[in-house]
Design an enzyme around this catalytic site. Sequence first.
Site, short mmCIF file in Angstrom:
data_model
loop_
_atom_site.label_atom_id
_atom_site.label_comp_id
_atom_site.label_asym_id
_atom_site.label_seq_id
_atom_site.Cartn_x
_atom_site.Cartn_y
_atom_site.Cartn_z
N ASN A 56 4.72 -0.16 1.02
CA ASN A 56 3.63 -1.13 1.18
C ASN A 56 2.38 -0.56 0.51
O ASN A 56 1.78 0.37 1.02
CB ASN A 56 3.42 -1.35 2.69
CG ASN A 56 2.19 -2.19 2.99
OD1 ASN A 56 1.60 -2.82 2.10
ND2 ASN A 56 1.80 -2.21 4.26
N LYS A 99 -0.44 -1.94 0.13
CA LYS A 99 -1.70 -2.44 0.74
C LYS A 99 -2.67 -2.89 -0.35
O LYS A 99 -2.24 -3.36 -1.39
CB LYS A 99 -2.29 -1.37 1.67
CG LYS A 99 -1.25 -0.86 2.67
CD LYS A 99 -1.82 -0.05 3.79
CE LYS A 99 -0.68 0.36 4.71
NZ LYS A 99 -1.13 1.10 5.88
N HIS A 101 1.96 -7.29 9.97
CA HIS A 101 1.58 -5.89 9.79
C HIS A 101 0.38 -5.59 10.69
O HIS A 101 -0.47 -6.45 10.91
CB HIS A 101 1.23 -5.60 8.32
CG HIS A 101 0.98 -4.14 8.09
ND1 HIS A 101 -0.24 -3.57 8.33
CD2 HIS A 101 1.81 -3.15 7.70
CE1 HIS A 101 -0.14 -2.26 8.08
NE2 HIS A 101 1.09 -1.99 7.70
N GLU A 114 -2.33 -4.12 10.30
CA GLU A 114 -3.68 -4.38 9.76
C GLU A 114 -4.00 -5.87 9.79
O GLU A 114 -5.15 -6.27 9.92
CB GLU A 114 -3.78 -3.78 8.35
CG GLU A 114 -3.92 -2.27 8.43
CD GLU A 114 -3.17 -1.49 7.36
OE1 GLU A 114 -2.87 -2.06 6.29
OE2 GLU A 114 -2.85 -0.31 7.61
N GLU A 142 6.10 0.10 13.91
CA GLU A 142 5.00 0.87 13.35
C GLU A 142 3.94 1.11 14.42
O GLU A 142 3.06 0.26 14.62
CB GLU A 142 4.38 0.11 12.18
CG GLU A 142 5.32 -0.11 11.02
CD GLU A 142 4.56 -0.25 9.71
OE1 GLU A 142 4.78 0.58 8.82
OE2 GLU A 142 3.74 -1.16 9.60
N GLY A 164 -1.37 5.60 8.66
CA GLY A 164 -2.45 6.15 7.84
C GLY A 164 -3.20 7.30 8.49
O GLY A 164 -4.24 7.72 8.02
N SER A 207 2.91 6.99 8.69
CA SER A 207 2.84 8.34 8.13
C SER A 207 4.22 8.92 7.79
O SER A 207 4.46 10.11 7.97
CB SER A 207 2.05 9.28 9.04
OG SER A 207 0.72 8.80 9.19
P1 PGA Z 1 1.28 4.80 6.26
O1 PGA Z 1 1.35 3.21 6.42
O2 PGA Z 1 2.63 5.25 5.75
O3 PGA Z 1 0.18 5.06 5.29
O4 PGA Z 1 1.00 5.35 7.62
C1 PGA Z 1 2.50 2.55 6.89
C2 PGA Z 1 2.28 1.06 6.94
O5 PGA Z 1 1.16 0.62 7.25
O6 PGA Z 1 3.21 0.26 6.68
#
Ligand code: PGA
Length: 254
Positions: free
Chosen positions: A9, A11, A97, A99, A169, A175, A215
């Site tokens: 992803n 983003k 997601h 976010e 997640e 992140g 992560s």
């Molecule tokens: P990240 O994000 O690997 O940077 O933690 C995962 C995601 O938001 O799908």
Amino acid sequence: MKKPFVAGNWKMNTDSHTSIELAESIASGSLEFAGRRVHVAVIPPFVYIPAVVKALGTSSIAVGAQDIYTEPQGAFTGEISASMLKDIGCNYALCGHSERRHVIGETDELINKKVSASVSGGLLPILCVGELLEERQAGRTNEVITRQINSDLAGLSAEKVSAVTLAYEPVWAIGTGQTATPQQAQEVHALIRKLLGEMYDNQLAEEIRILYGGSAKPDNAADLMHQPDINGLLVGGASLNAHDFIAIIKSLSE
Ligand code: PGA
């Protein structure tokens, strides 16, 4: 055994040059593995999807969208439908997601409509669920995941749900560099499979892919994948670096 699935992803990152470079590097670096031993998808920003589809050429890497709208067409300024995404070569769509839930404010009701619209429009949804740090600390993880799974899949037939990939997640791991331990992830993956068995049947629950995200990196990918209910990874930050993303793909192919 289900073939492992890894999705990157991107983003709101990359530009018209770096999106193509990244897609080309991933395609050439994962030729031996992608499609054969591991399903691979990249999920670029909407505007770069056509260029990424072209850059991936004949590789077997699929392309996804980071979001979709619930309606097929019409007066919905700024929105993009599943059929439009299908038309430009997308196969997958992220729905819910964290976010989108926590920064943009999407509700379970909206996410439920998006999952349904993805399948109706010919896309394979990747439905993301996960608890906030304070919810985990308050011992409410199972309650939150149960509510999200029940409401995000409400009213979907078994046939529709069999097109869905789930992604657990934990919001506190996204992140932050703080990955869930393989045991913490496995517990929630097992819960999700149990819920799917109750809502549908055990065979469907067994067949559905459940990815872990938060992560995920080359050095924790293999440990996470050793868990019985983890079928792949949804990768954010590490998917923006071709070397790291290819290393993750390789470790899933072993
Ligand atoms: P990240 O994000 O690997 O940077 O933690 C995962 C995601 O938001 O799908």
